[in-house]
Design an enzyme around this catalytic site. Structure first.
Site, short mmCIF file in Angstrom:
data_model
loop_
_atom_site.label_atom_id
_atom_site.label_comp_id
_atom_site.label_asym_id
_atom_site.label_seq_id
_atom_site.Cartn_x
_atom_site.Cartn_y
_atom_site.Cartn_z
N HIS A 1 14.16 126.37 71.68
CA HIS A 1 14.43 125.48 72.97
C HIS A 1 15.01 126.14 74.06
O HIS A 1 15.31 127.33 73.85
CB HIS A 1 15.55 124.53 72.09
CG HIS A 1 15.27 123.68 71.01
ND1 HIS A 1 15.87 123.96 69.87
CD2 HIS A 1 14.33 122.78 70.79
CE1 HIS A 1 15.39 123.12 68.90
NE2 HIS A 1 14.25 122.54 69.69
N ASP B 1 18.40 127.34 73.56
CA ASP B 1 18.61 128.48 72.69
C ASP B 1 18.56 129.65 73.33
O ASP B 1 19.20 130.52 72.96
CB ASP B 1 17.44 128.54 71.69
CG ASP B 1 17.48 127.32 70.61
OD1 ASP B 1 18.54 126.78 70.36
OD2 ASP B 1 16.40 126.80 70.31
N GLU C 1 3.96 117.85 70.29
CA GLU C 1 4.29 117.51 69.25
C GLU C 1 4.59 116.30 68.83
O GLU C 1 5.67 115.63 69.27
CB GLU C 1 5.56 118.56 68.94
CG GLU C 1 5.83 118.29 67.28
CD GLU C 1 7.07 119.26 67.07
OE1 GLU C 1 7.56 119.21 65.93
OE2 GLU C 1 7.71 119.90 67.89
N GLU D 1 3.35 118.84 63.04
CA GLU D 1 4.62 119.04 61.93
C GLU D 1 4.08 118.29 60.91
O GLU D 1 3.87 116.95 60.85
CB GLU D 1 5.86 118.86 62.48
CG GLU D 1 6.92 118.91 61.30
CD GLU D 1 8.40 118.93 61.91
OE1 GLU D 1 9.18 118.35 61.11
OE2 GLU D 1 8.44 119.59 63.00
N HIS E 1 6.16 115.00 60.42
CA HIS E 1 5.94 113.97 61.42
C HIS E 1 4.55 113.37 60.95
O HIS E 1 4.50 111.82 60.99
CB HIS E 1 5.70 114.66 62.77
CG HIS E 1 7.14 115.16 63.12
ND1 HIS E 1 7.04 115.91 64.22
CD2 HIS E 1 8.33 115.39 62.71
CE1 HIS E 1 8.29 116.35 64.42
NE2 HIS E 1 9.13 116.10 63.65
N ASP F 1 13.24 112.34 58.78
CA ASP F 1 12.51 113.73 58.78
C ASP F 1 13.54 114.66 58.03
O ASP F 1 14.44 115.00 58.55
CB ASP F 1 12.57 114.08 60.22
CG ASP F 1 11.65 115.27 60.59
OD1 ASP F 1 11.09 115.77 59.43
OD2 ASP F 1 11.69 115.60 61.73
N ASP G 1 12.46 117.82 56.78
CA ASP G 1 12.13 118.99 56.85
C ASP G 1 12.42 120.11 55.59
O ASP G 1 13.02 120.90 55.60
CB ASP G 1 13.19 119.97 57.88
CG ASP G 1 12.56 119.31 59.25
OD1 ASP G 1 11.41 118.62 59.28
OD2 ASP G 1 13.40 119.40 60.16
N ASP H 1 9.41 124.93 60.00
CA ASP H 1 10.52 124.00 60.55
C ASP H 1 11.07 123.33 59.30
O ASP H 1 10.88 122.08 58.88
CB ASP H 1 10.18 123.12 61.56
CG ASP H 1 11.28 122.46 62.16
OD1 ASP H 1 12.52 123.00 62.03
OD2 ASP H 1 11.04 121.70 63.17
#
Length: 347
Positions: free
Chosen positions: A51, A54, A176, A212, A215, A250, A252, A285
């Site tokens: 990001h 980040d 995304e 993803e 997703h 979500d 992950d 992820d």
């Protein structure tokens, strides 16, 4: 026979986390981002997902020169570790100005904030040496449909993409998709929506998708089919592999942890279509379980990479002649048993 793809792997520093969730505080000691970069290579990873904040924490309060200086420091850190910045994504879901969306907000001031942040994100991507900006349109949707004009929202999304393409003539944009969370319903829920936006843009070759696993599953779709659709249009910029146990939040989860057969088919589609042969990353992820002790916690990353590579071996040892015999005979019961036996190692 063509040379088999040697896959490269990436993850974002947020995947090494403190284990906090919406229902509880952090459970592991904080581990600084700068220290995380040294963990990548030993774990078998070459790419870093970012990001914008980040790279440059607190960027909204910094000058352009300060942002550039910090991004340059991170680029040097990556170089020292032999790492590649895969992409940078604007974090448009934390700020007060994005409570009701950024690009699709009803507030002109909020939309301007989102655009200013996006410009800074592109500048950061260039500063660290990344070719791509990822748009996870987290709050570009609504909690009630009457609160926004959906047609206007889609126009605004396309306008933003075109402005990004104009702002930087080389950067790629990877959309995304996700159907929900944090919004009740998102405006770009599937890869089909993302690719439609790509084709409508002024430079469609530079607009792609990032799929993803979780997703796609949240949208009630098969991730391997979504990947195949993007690959058929040469628009799969990257993937975020993980897993999902049903139509929940979500999760992950580790890749292959909930549905190994679905994971096999994702790897099969990627392998059969040459994904990775042009340097594309296998992005992960995945969240560490909240119950996992230690700091830093990295087993979830290593395990997901290991499962992917095991499934690559399963794809490459798959008997395609026998598969074709079952297909020609339309004996799908036999084909299904063959697939399951293959995954379980049963002869």
């Amino acid at each position: 026979m063509s040379t088999p793809t040697t896959y490269r792997f990436s993850f974002g520093p947020w995947n090494i986390s403190e284990g906090g969730d919406p229902f509880g505080p952090i459970v592991r000691a904080e581990y600084p981002h700068e220290a995380k970069y040294a963990l990548y290579k030993p774990l078998g990873f070459d790419g870093v997902q970012f990001h914008d904040d980040d790279v440059v924490p607190g960027m909204d309060d910094l000058s352009p020169d300060q942002i550039s200086k910090k991004a340059g420091e991170v680029k040097a850190m990556l170089g020292n570790q032999g790492l590649t910045p895969e992409f940078v994504a604007p974090r448009l879901w934390f700020a007060d100005a994005t409570v009701d969306g950024g690009y699709t907000s009803n507030s002109a001031a909020d939309r301007q904030y989102a655009w200013d942040r996006t410009q800074k994100c592109i500048d950061i991507a260039n500063a660290v040496g990344s070719k791509a900006v990822v748009l996870w349109l987290a709050r570009e949707g609504s909690y009630i449909r009457e609160s926004k004009n959906a047609r206007v929202a889609y126009d605004r999304l396309l306008e933003t993409i075109n402005k990004m393409l104009d702002y930087d003539k080389n950067i790629e944009i990877w959309i995304e998709p996700k159907p929900n969370e944090p919004t009740d319903q998102a405006y770009v829920p599937t890869i089909g929506h993302a690719i439609a936006l790509a084709y409508a843009s002024k430079d469609s070759k530079r607009v792609k998708g990032l799929i993803e696993t979780a997703h796609a599953l949240l949208a009630g779709l098969d991730p391997s089919d979504e990947m195949a659709f993007a690959l058929a249009h040469d628009k799969l910029g990257s993937v975020h592999l993980n897993d999902q146990n049903g139509l929940k939040y979500d999760q992950d989860k580790n890749f292959g942890a909930a549905n190994l057969r679905a994971a096999f088919n994702q790897v099969r589609v990627l392998e059969e279509n040459g994904y990775g042969s042009k340097g594309e990353f296998i992005g992960l992820d995945v969240k560490a379980m909240r119950t996992q002790k230690g700091s830093p916690v990295t087993a979830h990353l290593a395990n997901s990479r290991t499962i992917f590579l095991h499934l690559v071996d399963k794809v490459r040892s798959y008997d395609r002649k026998l598969e074709q015999q079952y297909i020609e005979a339309r004996d799908y019961e036999a084909l299904e048993l063959f697939v399951l036996n293959h995954l379980m190692g049963v002869k």
